[in-house]
Design an enzyme around this catalytic site. Structure first.
Site, PDB file in Angstrom:
ATOM      1  CG  ASP A 165      -4.729  -7.295  -2.722  1.00 27.97           C
ATOM      2  OD1 ASP A 165      -5.561  -7.332  -1.724  1.00 27.97           O
ATOM      3  OD2 ASP A 165      -3.531  -6.667  -2.614  1.00 27.97           O
TER       4      ASP A 165
ATOM      5  CG  HIS B 251      -2.917  -8.479   0.312  1.00 29.55           C
ATOM      6  ND1 HIS B 251      -2.752  -7.533   0.059  1.00 29.55           N
ATOM      7  CD2 HIS B 251      -2.516  -8.661   1.667  1.00 29.55           C
ATOM      8  CE1 HIS B 251      -2.298  -6.899   1.046  1.00 29.55           C
ATOM      9  NE2 HIS B 251      -2.069  -7.737   2.072  1.00 29.55           N
TER      10      HIS B 251
ATOM     11  CB  SER C 174       0.577  -5.683   3.215  1.00 30.00           C
ATOM     12  OG  SER C 174      -0.932  -5.718   3.732  1.00 30.00           O
TER      13      SER C 174
END
Length: 316
Positions: free
Chosen positions: A254, A284, A159
């Site tokens: 996501d 995610h 991320s």
């Protein structure tokens, strides 16, 4: 497009009964407390073969703690090294929240993983935050090369941590400071744009939402979100030629999926050898959800082993 993994659908339903919604404009401390709680619930046992050691780097940017996870079995030399930047929107997360992730990566990639506990936004300006990451990575690389000449070095992260890994790869190329054999970017944040097809499809989750990401980007770069600077958005680099080989992992459900796919295409367009795995039924943040889902557990194992394979195949 497949549906959300059923085990994770149950997981998110359960979370809805355990936690009240965060305020519309949460403070960083409220975000951190919630993230700590989620990571604590999802914590899995550490591999018994991995040894862990904490050290602190004394850098121009200040003192930066790092955690070393030794998962290498000694079967091949030199020892592969993975410099890891944790996720959490540049605002939350630390070496403790990502200890299961890094320990498992060290074990399944058969490598040394060095996790960087970089200073967080919004308390730290984005230029200083990224400077700290670059200085830490450079110091780690220099030490590893001095200790184990020829060690292949990867930059990795999830991320926001993948965003940091990508920009450090660009800066290492530009400053010719150390050789990066691989950049491994797990559901990366790439740029503060919110109108892709995946943002439209998953604006309200599961898990991460468009509103969440707008908040995180605001904490990280504030009013500089449109700056033409690769440290804000790796896609804005003047050139992507000459960057390290890449392995990019996206999650099908996501909001960040499409920016990850777009970065794959950008790297390939610049002639960079880029591998891509998309896990269509996963959301995610799936690295911290192995406890709840067999499909997630299998995906993490594939990602970790693939990082080890690609790192060994790359030229040091």
């Amino acid at each position: 497009m497949s549906t959300l993994d059923p085990d994770l659908a149950r997981y998110f339903a359960d979370l809805g009964t355990q936690f009240p919604p965060l305020p519309a404009s949460p403070t960083p401390l409220e975000r951190r407390a919630r993230y700590w709680a989620l990571c604590g619930l999802g914590k899995t046992p550490l591999p018994s073969s991995v040894t862990i050691n904490d050290v602190t780097l004394d850098l121009e940017a200040g003192k930066v703690p790092v955690r070393l996870f030794y998962g290498h079995d000694g079967a091949d030399e030199p020892m592969p090294t993975i410099i890891y930047f944790h996720g959490g929107g540049w605002v939350v997360g630390d070496n403790d929240t990502h200890m299961p992730t890094c320990a498992r990566l060290a074990h399944e990639a058969n490598a040394l993983v060095v996790s960087i506990d970089y200073p967080l936004a919004p308390e730290t300006h984005w230029t200083k935050l990224t400077d700290a990451c670059y200085q830490a990575a450079s110091a780690i690389a220099a030490d590893r090369i001095a200790t184990d000449a020829g060690t292949p070095i990867a930059l990795a992260g999830d991320s926001a941590g993948a965003h940091l890994a990508a920009i450090i790869a660009i800066r290492a190329r530009d400053e010719n400071s150390f050789h990066v054999a691989l950049q491994a970017l797990i559901y990366p944040c790439i740029e503060p744009t919110y109108a892709t097809a995946s943002y439209e499809s998953f604006a309200t989750g599961p898990g991460l939402t468009r509103t969440d990401m707008q908040w995180y980007w605001q904490q990280f770069v504030g009013d500089d979100h449109s700056a033409n600077d690769y440290r804000v958005a790796p896609s804005r680099a003047t050139s992507h030629a000459g960057l390290p080989p890449a392995y990019v992992i996206t999650a099908g459900r996501d909001p960040l999926r499409d920016e990850g796919v777009n970065y794959v295409n950008t790297l390939r367009g610049a002639g960079i050898d880029t591998q891509h795995d998309n896990f269509d039924s996963l959301p995610h943040g799936f690295l911290r959800m192995a406890k709840y889902s067999a499909a997630t557990d299998a995906a993490i194992a594939r990602v970790n082993r693939r990082i080890g394979q690609l790192l060994r195949a790359a030229k040091s």
